[in-house]
Structures are given as structure tokens and as C-alpha cells.
Design a protein around this motif. Sequence first.
Motif, PDB file in Angstrom:
ATOM      1  N   LEU A  83      56.031  42.983  40.822  1.00 32.71           N
ATOM      2  CA  LEU A  83      55.018  42.595  41.801  1.00 32.71           C
ATOM      3  C   LEU A  83      54.990  43.560  42.974  1.00 32.71           C
ATOM      4  CD1 LEU A  83      55.625  38.725  41.851  1.00 32.71           C
ATOM      5  CD2 LEU A  83      53.893  40.006  40.579  1.00 32.71           C
ATOM      6  N   ASN A  84      55.729  44.658  42.866  1.00 34.42           N
ATOM      7  CA  ASN A  84      55.855  45.579  44.002  1.00 34.42           C
ATOM      8  C   ASN A  84      54.667  46.531  44.044  1.00 34.42           C
ATOM      9  OD1 ASN A  84      58.230  44.252  43.664  1.00 34.42           O
ATOM     10  ND2 ASN A  84      59.523  45.993  44.141  1.00 34.42           N
ATOM     11  N   ILE A  85      54.557  47.267  45.133  1.00 31.52           N
ATOM     12  CA  ILE A  85      53.522  48.273  45.303  1.00 31.52           C
ATOM     13  C   ILE A  85      53.899  49.514  44.493  1.00 31.52           C
ATOM     14  CG2 ILE A  85      52.319  49.698  47.000  1.00 31.52           C
ATOM     15  CD1 ILE A  85      52.857  47.551  49.048  1.00 31.52           C
ATOM     16  N   LEU A  86      52.892  50.174  43.895  1.00 33.71           N
ATOM     17  CA  LEU A  86      53.137  51.338  43.047  1.00 33.71           C
ATOM     18  C   LEU A  86      53.543  52.541  43.882  1.00 33.71           C
ATOM     19  CD1 LEU A  86      50.053  50.900  40.708  1.00 33.71           C
ATOM     20  CD2 LEU A  86      52.421  50.324  40.210  1.00 33.71           C
ATOM     21  N   PRO A  87      54.392  53.440  43.374  1.00 33.26           N
ATOM     22  CA  PRO A  87      54.801  54.628  44.136  1.00 33.26           C
ATOM     23  C   PRO A  87      53.643  55.601  44.279  1.00 33.26           C
ATOM     24  CG  PRO A  87      55.639  54.752  41.902  1.00 33.26           C
ATOM     25  CD  PRO A  87      55.029  53.389  42.046  1.00 33.26           C
ATOM     26  N   SER A  88      53.726  56.416  45.316  1.00 32.84           N
ATOM     27  CA  SER A  88      52.623  57.335  45.599  1.00 32.84           C
ATOM     28  C   SER A  88      52.540  58.468  44.579  1.00 32.84           C
ATOM     29  CB  SER A  88      52.796  57.927  47.014  1.00 32.84           C
ATOM     30  OG  SER A  88      54.043  58.619  47.097  1.00 32.84           O
ATOM     31  N   ASN A  89      53.699  58.917  44.007  1.00 36.75           N
ATOM     32  CA  ASN A  89      53.631  60.033  43.069  1.00 36.75           C
ATOM     33  C   ASN A  89      52.984  59.640  41.738  1.00 36.75           C
ATOM     34  OD1 ASN A  89      55.700  58.445  42.128  1.00 36.75           O
ATOM     35  ND2 ASN A  89      57.039  60.166  41.602  1.00 36.75           N
ATOM     36  N   LEU A  90      52.795  58.355  41.517  1.00 35.33           N
ATOM     37  CA  LEU A  90      52.066  57.951  40.317  1.00 35.33           C
ATOM     38  C   LEU A  90      50.649  58.499  40.343  1.00 35.33           C
ATOM     39  CD1 LEU A  90      51.642  56.142  37.770  1.00 35.33           C
ATOM     40  CD2 LEU A  90      50.965  54.319  39.333  1.00 35.33           C
ATOM     41  N   PHE A  91      50.057  58.578  41.537  1.00 37.25           N
ATOM     42  CA  PHE A  91      48.662  58.984  41.659  1.00 37.25           C
ATOM     43  C   PHE A  91      48.483  60.502  41.670  1.00 37.25           C
ATOM     44  CE2 PHE A  91      49.140  54.795  43.571  1.00 37.25           C
ATOM     45  CZ  PHE A  91      48.179  54.073  42.884  1.00 37.25           C
ATOM     46  N   ALA A 102      48.112  45.214  35.082  1.00 37.72           N
ATOM     47  CA  ALA A 102      47.667  43.837  34.902  1.00 37.72           C
ATOM     48  C   ALA A 102      48.506  42.906  35.779  1.00 37.72           C
ATOM     49  CB  ALA A 102      47.775  43.422  33.428  1.00 37.72           C
ATOM     50  N   GLY A 103      47.925  41.791  36.149  1.00 36.21           N
ATOM     51  CA  GLY A 103      48.645  40.810  36.960  1.00 36.21           C
ATOM     52  C   GLY A 103      48.181  40.808  38.402  1.00 36.21           C
ATOM     53  N   GLY A 104      49.008  40.249  39.259  1.00 43.40           N
ATOM     54  CA  GLY A 104      48.620  40.079  40.653  1.00 43.40           C
ATOM     55  C   GLY A 104      49.087  41.198  41.556  1.00 43.40           C
ATOM     56  N   MET A 105      49.369  42.393  41.047  1.00 46.18           N
ATOM     57  CA  MET A 105      49.857  43.486  41.895  1.00 46.18           C
ATOM     58  C   MET A 105      48.753  43.996  42.799  1.00 46.18           C
ATOM     59  SD  MET A 105      50.147  46.762  39.398  1.00 46.18           S
ATOM     60  CE  MET A 105      51.380  45.958  38.415  1.00 46.18           C
ATOM     61  N   LEU A 106      49.181  44.629  43.889  1.00 46.46           N
ATOM     62  CA  LEU A 106      48.263  45.175  44.884  1.00 46.46           C
ATOM     63  C   LEU A 106      48.080  46.669  44.619  1.00 46.46           C
ATOM     64  CD1 LEU A 106      46.613  44.718  47.497  1.00 46.46           C
ATOM     65  CD2 LEU A 106      48.680  45.342  48.780  1.00 46.46           C
ATOM     66  N   LEU A 107      46.857  47.099  44.468  1.00 43.15           N
ATOM     67  CA  LEU A 107      46.550  48.499  44.188  1.00 43.15           C
ATOM     68  C   LEU A 107      46.150  49.173  45.487  1.00 43.15           C
ATOM     69  CD1 LEU A 107      46.254  50.670  42.006  1.00 43.15           C
ATOM     70  CD2 LEU A 107      43.853  50.013  41.787  1.00 43.15           C
ATOM     71  N   VAL A 126      43.783  42.744  39.041  1.00 44.12           N
ATOM     72  CA  VAL A 126      44.504  43.504  40.060  1.00 44.12           C
ATOM     73  C   VAL A 126      43.808  43.297  41.408  1.00 44.12           C
ATOM     74  CG1 VAL A 126      45.183  45.820  40.776  1.00 44.12           C
ATOM     75  CG2 VAL A 126      45.312  45.186  38.370  1.00 44.12           C
ATOM     76  N   LYS A 127      44.632  43.205  42.467  1.00 45.30           N
ATOM     77  CA  LYS A 127      44.096  43.080  43.819  1.00 45.30           C
ATOM     78  C   LYS A 127      43.936  44.469  44.423  1.00 45.30           C
ATOM     79  CE  LYS A 127      46.512  38.673  44.504  1.00 45.30           C
ATOM     80  NZ  LYS A 127      47.491  37.950  45.351  1.00 45.30           N
ATOM     81  N   TYR A 128      42.843  44.684  45.150  1.00 43.86           N
ATOM     82  CA  TYR A 128      42.551  45.974  45.739  1.00 43.86           C
ATOM     83  C   TYR A 128      42.827  45.932  47.234  1.00 43.86           C
ATOM     84  CZ  TYR A 128      40.271  46.591  41.244  1.00 43.86           C
ATOM     85  OH  TYR A 128      40.034  46.659  39.921  1.00 43.86           O
ATOM     86  N   PHE A 129      43.473  47.005  47.738  1.00 40.29           N
ATOM     87  CA  PHE A 129      43.886  47.048  49.138  1.00 40.29           C
ATOM     88  C   PHE A 129      42.674  47.074  50.062  1.00 40.29           C
ATOM     89  CE2 PHE A 129      45.359  49.394  52.930  1.00 40.29           C
ATOM     90  CZ  PHE A 129      46.360  48.536  53.339  1.00 40.29           C
TER      91      PHE A 129
END
Length: 1628
Positions: A83-91, A102-107, A126-129
Motif C-alpha cells: 500500500l506504499n507509494i511507488l519509488p521515483s526511479n520506477l518512472f 491494482a488496488g488502493g495505492m496512490l499514484l 488506483v488513486k491519483y495524486f
Amino acid sequence: MDRISGLSDELLVKILLLVPTKVAVSTSILSKRWEYLWMWLPKLDYGHSYCSEPESSRLRRFLDHNLPLHRAPVIESFRLELLNILPSNLFTCKSLVILKLAGGMLLNVPRMVSLPSLKTLKLQRVKYFKGKTLQRLLSNCPVLEDLVLDLPKGESTGKLTVVVPSLQRLSLDIPSAHDIVGYVIKTPDLKYFKLVDDNDKSHYCLIEHMPNLSEAHLDVSLPDIKSLIASITSVKRLAICSAAMFDEGFVFNQLEHLKLCICRDHSSNQLFRLLKSSTILQELNLFSMDDHEPRFMDFWNKPSTVPECMLSTLQNFCWSFSLYSGEPQDRDIVIYILEHAVHLKTATISSHVCEVPKFEMLQELAFSSRASTAYSVYKIKRMDRISGLSDELLLKILMLVPTEVAVSTSILSKRWEYLWMWLPKLDYCHRLGSGPDCERLRCFLDRNLPLHRAPVIESFRLEWCNPRFKPKNINMWVLTAVSHCVRELEILYESYQPKPLVILKLGGRMLLDVPRMISLPSLKTLKLQSVRYFSDETLQRLLSNSPILEDLVVDLREHDTTRELSVVVPSLQNGYVIETPALKYFKLRDHNLNDHYCLIENMPHLVEAYLDVFNLPDLKSLIGSITSVKRLAICSEAMYDEGFVFDQLEHLEVCICKDHFPSQLIRLLKASSNLQGLHIFFIEDVLDMDIISGLSDDLLIKILLLVPTKVAVSTSILSKRWEYLWMWLPKLQYGHRREPEREKLRCFLDRNLPLHRAPVIESFRLELCNTRFKPESINMWVVVALSHCLRELEIVYETYPPKPNILPSNMYTSKSLVILKLDGEILLDVPRMVSLPSLKTLKLQSVRYVNDETLQRLLSNCPILEDLVVRLREYGDTMQKLTVVAPSVRSLSLCIPYSHEIAEYVIETPSLKYFKLVDYSNNDHYGLIENMPYLIEAYVDCCCPDIYSLINSITYVKRLTICSEATLDGLVTLVFNQLEHLEVCLCTVLFSSQLVQLFNASSKLKRVDISLMDGHDPRQDMDYWKEPSTVPECLLSSLQSLSWSAYTGEPEERAIVGYILKHAVHLKTATIKSYGSDVWNLEILKELELSPRASKTCQLMHKLSETFKIPDRCKEAIAMNACREELVSGLSEELKRGETDSSGGSNNSLALEDEESGYDTDSTGHHHGSLLKVGRIMDAYLAEIACDPYLSLQKFRAIIEKLPDYAHMDRISELPDELLVKILMSVPTKVAVSTSILSKRWEYLWMWLTKLEYLHRDHCSEPGCKRLQSFLDRNLPLHRAPVIESFRLELCSSHFKPENISTWVSTAVSHCLRELDILHDDTEPAMSNILPSNLFTCKSLVVLKLVGEILLDVPRVVALPSLKTLKIQSVRYFDEETLQRLLSNCPILEDLVVDLRDYDYESAGQLTVAVPNLQSLSLYIPYCQDLDGFVIETPNLKYFKLMDHSISGHYCLIEKMPCLIEAYLEVNLPDMKSLIGSITSVKRLTICSEGIMMLGEGFVFNQLEHLEVCFCTLFSSDLVIELLLKASSNLKRLGFSFMEHHVPQGMVYWNQPTTVPECVLSSLESFSWSKYTGEPEERDIVVYILKHALHLKTATIKSYGSDVWKLEMLKELELSPRASATCQLLFD
């Protein structure tokens, strides 16, 4: 026992991939063998389904500690459920291809986003910031293709924007509880679009048009769907459910498949609006989407006009998912579609009701009217479980029921429609006597039995008791079963048994055709009066099968066609009467012992008679009827009376078995006044003397193949041995040319062809010239022939009016047919199912075609067709467009007659070798013909005003015959670079101008024939001959033969011949054929003899006198040739006279002569009898009489010396040309050229060399330059090799003119040059171009090497499709874009070497190398080169070498090279980020650079295995240890050395790193150091590596100094600690 641990690492990793990641990690505690094995897993799945804090903390610590140490070079899949926020280097991940969240994570997408490889993105709930989060992510995915957006319930998105130009698939799901203002979609390349919008709140929808959309799925509740519908009008497949009605006015001009959900109240009206908007709809499906409740159709108003798609295109209709209930509204819609869908093929109705109502609905729909006349299947089906079984099991079930019941299952569903056709057992019984049942069974078998799909029919049973079945139908059914390899055949025919036949009387115009199987055991009396017989053996076949016949009367009609009569009836008791006035052959064998009479009328036309009578007491009637016979063989018990005269008898044969033989012979001789031949024989011997019948069947069949089929069939009457022999013939030819033969031929083929016994019919030819042949009969004959694996079929069918199709459908699926020839009134109707895999020859002459696509449909299904002949009809043909697209065809002949109205023809035959086009059509039409690169011969005779497309397609032809009234001005830009033989027709007015244009376009022309084509008349008004301003190249270089037929001596003709004789330098023969008397011919010849000729060896020939006197000017050349032959023959005698001792001075002088002549002696100074010595002597002689500038030698007698005897034996000349050319290719070109003076055998042999090398390294010798230049100017244009593999020029002098070099290269290019190598080292460089323009459009060039003072000026038109290797060193470039213009037009370039010029102070601007397919690149930038920068874009590069010594500051932009294997870097660049970043995937690296120290950390060589570092720089130690070794985790081999010409500058103090590089601990296996000096810094580095390299196997040290010093260093290093116990220290 731990056996699994003994497996290899690769296998264990695959095993670990089969279990969850958590289990795989737990194996690390098993042993050291398993400790780090899980770290090589390429797929990681860390799922966290628990919410407890301790477990989350443990997972976080595990990942923080272990994930950075993961050893797999490539991670295929990484799944993390948190449920954590994704790391920046992913992008900013450049390798990421698929991302699913998928799920309730914050993008929360950062500002720096770059996902260059992402193709699939799936965001579910997915929830959008922020509102722009999604668009920021999408805008930085340049290659995104698949996007799935599933918005979460209870959240707010505001405005949703999807703008992705590359997107191809989009799925958008907006739930009802989601707060959204609206959405904007702009995806121009979208192919699949799914929109589920259940939101009940007011929001807008703006969607741009999607022109490439193929499929759409819409489930929307929008009140206004105008924007949505307008964006999908180009869709091909549409599934829709909409709460709103869309307005009329939209047109779906590409929609083919429509699925409409009928859960709405307005579904019926929505349906017909969609039908009106879809003009080409082919399939309609009414269904209910998932979770949608079906409703009853609303009351619908019948449309005033029928939708266009129902009248023209709709083929399939389906009401699916158990929705049809038979309600009035449903029924009205179905009936409306059935009544108006003209082309409907299938209508499928699914229902959930029980059986009885279901069949009532079926009956109700079955009686409704239908607009479609095509074969249709209307079904109502129900979900059944038995249909889910396999085909094999269902067939076994069907075999348990009667065939009739099995066939009835075809109406159940599509699943069952054709299943019964695979049954291997068929049983068709018809025991009823009703006519309709009989007709239904016959139609069923005629239609379905030929389509049966079972490859083998195990059993075929046919039982009937009704005489209405026609024999030809039964014959056809049995034949079809036999073609399916039937194993059991049972035929039962029940009928009433007739009473025994005792008396048979036939009379009138009856045709008597007796079958082969006949038995009349009770017949006693036979009377045949005025009966017509099918064949000559008909009567005898009837008589021979009547064993107790007693009374016979035969009365032939006056005009009967029977010419032979044979009566052999041993059982006759009363007698026989024969009346055959037109008989020509008569055979009578009467051995009856009872008294009986014989009444025979006179036979005035009798030619031959055979009489063998035993107990006939009175021969008067018999002898009196045969007095006009010409050949008679007789054996009689009774004597005949005198008084008969055989006035026409010429040949007599008498048997000697009777006692009264002498007196019988005398009476016959007296009665035969014109007898010419007499033969005395014994009849038993004659019967036994049949030697040919004793031969084997195979030999007899070969004999029968030598005669026509009709003659072969006639041999069946010879004996039982021959009766059925002809039925084994593999070649059959049937034809008729007279009306009486037609009916005989038809009956014969109907009866005998199905019984033919040959398993394979090689050839079957039918020639039918009568309108009374029924098409079904011809169809059946062809079917029978095809069932015998027919290989060649030829049909000539001339009839009027035209008949229907006579060709069976199975002809188009014959696997054995190789040759097919059709001629005449044959309708060619090619079905959709066509497959002729063996057809190689197809000939279609004057046939009729159903439509324009018929021919192409046939050709497209002939994969190996090689020979095609198409001749269109003169009248009555509707073909407008002729299309011939056949990749495999090698020979094509096309004839378009005068009156055929054709609009266009298209020909695409890339493999064609022979092409013939005769186009006389007077209708305006055009022809599109693709290029034919392999064409060898072409024949063109057309009347088209524009033949540019035609001529452009045959430029590769070698032999051309042409007659055209069109102007050939377009040939100015065309070139026949391979044309050798040209034939031009005289009949056109523009003949002379056409001839000049063809001469100018054909540089290699060797033979010219000027004549009249067949059927062409000469024109009297030939245009005035205008002499060309420049002589065509072919006259000066290649033309050898001229022939002129129908020469009249007119001024224009005389001027053309005179011009050719005047300028054809190499002409050998000129043949003139003229009309008129001998005096006129001699005048023409005399006139031509006085005309000037450029060729001294030209022979002028005439039709009436073969060869004429050679002019005096040719005598000198003949004398020179004779003198040369005399020298060759007397050479040995002259050399023997000089076989004395030779002094040293003479040897020295001879050596000097050799040196000046260009030939070398051996190392001992002696001159042995070799090929070179003979060459020197002959060169000297030619220098005297021919003065060859290239072989300028001293006088002949000055260099004569002793030769041994073996030097005169010329065995090598007896070898074939191919072998001699290979021998000459093994010596330098200069030596090969010198062999031309040996003999006539060798004179032009060197001109066939495929590799030419002309070198001139003498900078000072101007005469040598002139000799080489004169030699190339004279001989290179005459080179005979069609392909020059390699052409190398090395010119190191300024005496060569640029225009000469350009001409030499252009000549080599015209010979399909493959490799060109030019070295031009001019001491006085000039900027003139030496490269011709045709070099840059050479299609055959593979290798190009240019070195030295060469100006590279690339034209705008460049095409080098075959160039793979390009080497450019120290050349001059015309401008900055020159190099890139050249590279961009080399599509398959693989190897590139570019060396810039040294001391070139002019700025070269920017150097750009952008070649997608390049695999090897070497770039050298010298010290004094002023360069702005260089850009390299080579994504497929495997080898890269860069030597950049330039001192000027310049930039370096290099794209990433993911396929790079090896790199060599020697650079002085201050900024190397772009360079190093592009080679991180390299496996082998050699580097020398100080600029790498400025990089710092951040780059990784994850595939580097071999590293070589130059230690010439001060910071080499830190460069290697701190940067390169740390970045190379998989390094296996490390080497320290000095590059060539590099000088060591000493090493600064080395700081030992705080952490040991990973490669030293895990992978390093080999270490080497060249030029080791033993300095403290060097020693510390070596000791450090030995101390920490755990897996090191060898350490090699190479040093300078004495052996004592080496031993000291070795001892010092041997005592140092080593981490690897297996390390070997090698010292050199």
C-alpha cells in the motif's frame, strides 16, 4: 544423498522458478551450494497480503538488504503488493515494458518521467495524486500501445485526459459511483476501443476521430453520444449497448460485423438505424451483454425503405444467448430480415424453450418467405452437452445409426453440419417405388457424394429397386466411392426376372450396341434386317454368346457403315442368310456337321475374304458372292464348279490340308487372270504363328502408344490376349471430325472410359467439334480421367452456340495435374476452393471467363506454375481487366486480338525468363507491368501508342524481338545493359528512328537482325534516315553480327547498312538477304562491297553467294596473322640453333632487358623454359608488328635464349576455358594479360577474368603511366566477363586524367561489379571528381573501398541496395552532408570504416553516422582535424572502434548500442558521458582515455566479461580499480598493457579502495600485465588483485630486463598472499 545439489545452476534456477519467491529464498539455509542461488532468479514476486506491522517490517528489511545485491543481469518480472507509494526511479526505468498497478495505492508521478520502452499499462482502482497525474505519466510513454483504465468507485477524478499518439488498444471503465467531470480522448492510431460508462452523473465526452479503428465495444449510459459515434465511424467490428438513440446522418462505411444488445426499450428502432448507416454490413448478431437483463422488444415500425446492406451484403444473422422467445415483435423482425436479405447464407436462432415449442417456432420460420436463393441453413439450436464431445467420438456415435439418420443431424447446428461427411461407412437404400423419393435420393447423392470428406470409405452399400435411376448416375456414384479408396462395395438391384429369350427379331432403323458382358443361353433364332451396328465387332460379339443358335438371318442396310462381317456360329442347324452389299471384309468359319443351307447375296465392294468351311456341300452361293474379292484365303472340304471368274483377285492363299488341294488350286489359278501373289499354307500353322502376342504386357503397351488411340482400341478384336490390353494405355486421345463418328465416340466413352484400368493416366486429350455433345457427358469423362491421377489434360471444344460449363469442380483441386490446356468455347468458372499444387503448364486459348477475377483466382492457387499461355477471344468476351500475378512463372505468352475490348492488363511475374506479348487491340487501354529482373528473352508485337511501362520492365533482357508503332523517345533514360541479341521488324514507319534509340540504349549489343515478323507486310513509306550525332557505344565496342532480311536496296536501307558497316569496329559478319534476280542481287552486293568498313575482318555474305572476295585492305591483317602463326610453329627450331653456351655479359644484358620489359627472373639468375619465357619472346614479336603500348618490350631476337624440349609441349592449352580462367586468376593481372600472345587459344582468354587488378606504383615514370592508360582505354570496354567480381586500381601518379579514371570505373560498373577498390595517391591533388555517377546507383556493388586523393561528391539520386562494406580513408568530402547522404541510401550496410584526413585544416563540420543495420564501425579522427562534433546512431552495432586524437574541442553524441559485443576506445574527449553511456552493454572493452576520470560513478557494465586497459596515463590505476572494476560485476578477464605507439608516463601513487569490487570477489578468472616494471605502484596493484580475487585461475606477468631481475620479481610476487587456491602465476 543430496543428488539435486549436483545439478547445474541453470537447471536449479529453473526449478526455483516453479515455486513462490518466498519458498525459493528459504532454500538458502540448506547449504553453501544453495546460499546465493535464489539471487539469480529473473522473476520476483513479493506479495504482502497481511496488514500486521511486524510482517510488513520484516519484508521491508529483507528487501532493503537483499534486493540491491540481486545477481540476475535481467529481471523479467517484478511484482510487489503493498500500500506504499511507488519509488521515483520506477518512472525513469528504461527497460520497463509492462506495468500493472491494482488496488488502493496512490499514484504520484514525479516531474522527471521517462519510460521509453513501456508498451502495456494497466491501472485498476488506483488513486491519483492530482488531476494531471495520469496525463503526465501517459505523455512520457512514447511507445505505449495497450492501456487499461479502471477508475475506482467512490473517488473523484475530475477531468480525465488520454492523449497518446502511439496507443493501439484502450479499455476505459467508469463505474456509476465515480465522480467525473468529463473525459477527453485523442488516440489517432487506436485499433481497439472498449468503453464502459455506467456513470449516471452529468459529464461530457470529447473523443477525436479514430481513422484506424478496427473493433469497438461500447456500453454507455450517456444522454448524448454524438461525439462518441462520430469518432468510431471507420470501425469494422462494433458491439454496442446505449441508453440514448443516436441521430441519423452517421455512416459506418467500413462496418462489417455488428453486435447489438437488446436490453433497451428502443432496441428495434436502434437496430434499423444502424442497418441504414452500415452499407457493407455482412454479419448481424443480436445478444445481451454480461449482467444486462434482456427485455421484450418494443413495438417497431416497419421501415419505409429496405436498408442497403440487406439488399447487397448481409450474409449471416444470429439471435443468440437464448433470447429468442417467439414473441410477435421478435418474430416480425426475424421474418423481415429473412424476406429482404438477398444474400443471406445462415440465420441462427438460439432459444431456451422446451423441445415442442422450439420446433413449432422452427416450423413457423421455415414457412416464411426468403429473399436469398443461395443454399441457406436456418437453424434453431439449444445448448447441448453432446456437441462438446470430440469429432472422433461423435463419428463413432453416428456410425451406430443408419446413414439416413446420421445425415439428418446436419440441421442441428454448425457443429453438426458437415460432421456426417466424415463417415467411413455409407449405406443408401431405396426400397420404395415412389418417384419423388427416388428423385430426392438421386439429387442428394449427385450433390453430396462428390464432396464426401472421409479419405477412405470402408464400406459403400447401394440398394435400389426402382428403374428410374439412370445408369450414368450409378456409374458416377461408384466412381466417386472408388476415388476414396473404398474397401467394401455392395450393390443390390432387385428386378423382375424375364423369361428365357428363344427368338429375337430386330428390324428397321434400330442401333444395335452389344455390351461386353452378354449371355443368351436360350436363343435359337436370330433375324437382323436393316439394323445399324455400333461397330464392326458388334454382330460377332452377339453370335459368340449365343451357344445354341440354330437359325440366323443377317440383312445389312444399303447405306450401312459396316465394312467387316465375321460369322462364326458352330451350332447353326438350319442355315444362315447374309445380305451385305457394302461389305469389304468377310470372314466365315463354318464347321457345322449338320446339313444346312447358306444363302449369301453378292458383295460387289468386297476387298478381302477368309473362308474356312467344313461340311457345306454346295459352294455356288458362297463363291458366287465373292468374285470381286482382291485378297482370298480359302480352305474348303467341297470342290466348287468351274465357271466363276475372279477378275480382281491379286493375292491368293490356299490351305493344303484337304485331299483335293491340287485340283482346287488349278481351278483357282485358271479363274484368277490378274493374280500377283500365291501363298500355300496349313491353316493350323497360321493360327499359331502369332509371335507378337507372346510379348509382355509392358512391351505391348509401349507398342500401342506409338499408334493413335483409335488404332490401339481396334486391336481388341485380334484375340482374347488383346481384348482389354488397350485399357492399360496411359495416354488417351479422342477426337472426331465427321458427324457419324460423334454418336459412336460418345457411346464408346460412356461405356469404356469408367472401366479404364491404367492407375495413372499421363495424358488425356479431347478434340470435340460438334454441338451435340452434352456438357454433363464431357464433365463426366474429365472426372473419370482425373480419378486416375491425371497429369496432362487437353480439351479442344468448338461449338456454337456456347455451352454451359463442361469442367468439373474437382479439376481445380487435382493434386496430380501438371499440364492443363483448354482451347475453344469453354467457360472457365473457377470456384473459391482451388488448389493445383503440381500444375506447371497452363494454356488458355479463346476460352470464356465468368468475370475479370476468374483468371487471377486460378493463377493464385498454382504455387509452382512455370509456363503460362493466355490468348483472349476475338469476339464475345467480356473480360475488361486482365491480371497476371504469378511469382513462379518463368514463361509467359499473352495475345490480345484486334477486336477484343480490353481496358487494362496488369502483369507481375518477378521470376520471368521468357515473355511474349502480341497486342493488336484497337481499344484504348493501358498496361502495368512490374520489373522482370531475370528476363532472358522477350518478344513484343504491339500497337499501343505508349509502351514506356512495357519497355521499362524488360530492361534486363538479353534477347529482344520487337515491332511497335510507338515512338521510343522514352528510351533516352532507359538502358538495356544486358541486351546482346536484337531483332527489329521492318514493317513500321518509325523503323529507322527506333533502331537508333535501341542502339543507344544497348551498350553490349553483339547481334542485330532486321527482318519482317510472320504475317507483317513491309511499309513503303519508311521515314528518312537521320545519321546520329554520336556513334552508339555498341557499334564501337561490341557489335559482331548483322543480318538484314527482305533487303530491297532503297536509299534509306542502304544508308542504314552503310552506317553500321562504317562504324562497327568489331563486326565479323554482315548477312544481306534480298529479293529479285541474281543480276539485281549482285548489283546490291557490289554496292555494299565498295562501302567503307571499320572492321577489317568483316565478311559480307549474301543469300545467293555465301562469301565474297575480301577487299585488299584486309590482306595486311591476314598476312600479319599468318606471320604470327609461322613464328609459333617455327619457334622451337630457332631456339635450338641458339642452344650453345651463354656468357655472363649476355646474361646481364638479358636481365636488364627483362627488367625493362616488366618480367622477373628467378633467384638463381637462370632463365628456365617456362611460360614466362615464351611470353617474353612473343611479347617482343608483337612489339615489332602490333606495337602494344602496354607491353612495350625490346626487339625479338635480342632476348632469344635456349629453351629445353619440354618447354615446347603445350599441354595446358588443352584444358577447358573455365579451368584456364581459374589458373589465370591465381597470378597477377599483368601476367595474365601477357598470356594473350601465346596462341589464338590464349588471345582473348584473359578477357574473361572476373577479378582485375591494375597497379602502378612508379611515381616518376611517365611512359609507364601512358602505357597503362592506353591499355585500359583500349581493352577494358571490350572485357567479356558478364560479371566483374573485383576491380582494383592503385594509381600513384598525377599523370592519370580524372576523366579516364571515371570512364574505367564506369565500364567496370556496367559489368555488374561487386567489389571496387581505388587507391589514388596524387602528388598534385586536384579537386576534380574521378567517380562516375552510375557508381552511386550500382545495384550489384557489395564492397566499396576508397583511399587517398579522391573527391567524394554524392549526387542526389543514390541507390546502393547491395552494399555491405564501405571503407573511406583520407578522402575529400564535397560538403558536410555528403557522407550521410551516401550512408542513408545503403539499406543493408554492415561494415563501415571512416578515416578523416590528417592535416586537413578546413572544418569538416558535423560528422553524422546514422545507419540502422550497421554491425561494425571504425572511426578515426586525426590530431589536426578541425571537427565540430560527431553523431552516431547505430542501434544494431556489434563492433565499435573509435580513435579520436583531435585536439580541438568537439561534442560527441552517441545513441545507445544494446547489441554491442566489442569496443575499442582511444580518445581524448573531456566529456565521455554520451560515449560510455552508449556502450554499457559491451562484452569486450579495450580503452585508453583520461576523460573517464571525470565521469564519476553511475554507469554499470552488467555484461562486460573482458577488459583491456592501457596504462599510458597517469591515473590508470584509479581508472581501473575505482571506476571500471566497480562497474563491471561480471568481469572474467582483466588485462593491463600499452596500445601501439603509446609511451608510459609513469603512475601516480595508488590509493587502495575501501571496498573490494564485486567482480574481484565473484567472477574474475584471468589477469595479465604486459611490460611490467616492478615499480611499487604496479606491485601494489598486482598484490591487491591476487589477494582478493577468489576465483582467479591464471595471472600472467610479462616484463623487461635481465633474467636475474625477472626472478627477483617472480619471487616477490610468489610470496604475496593469494585468495584463490587454484591460481597459477605465470611469468614471461
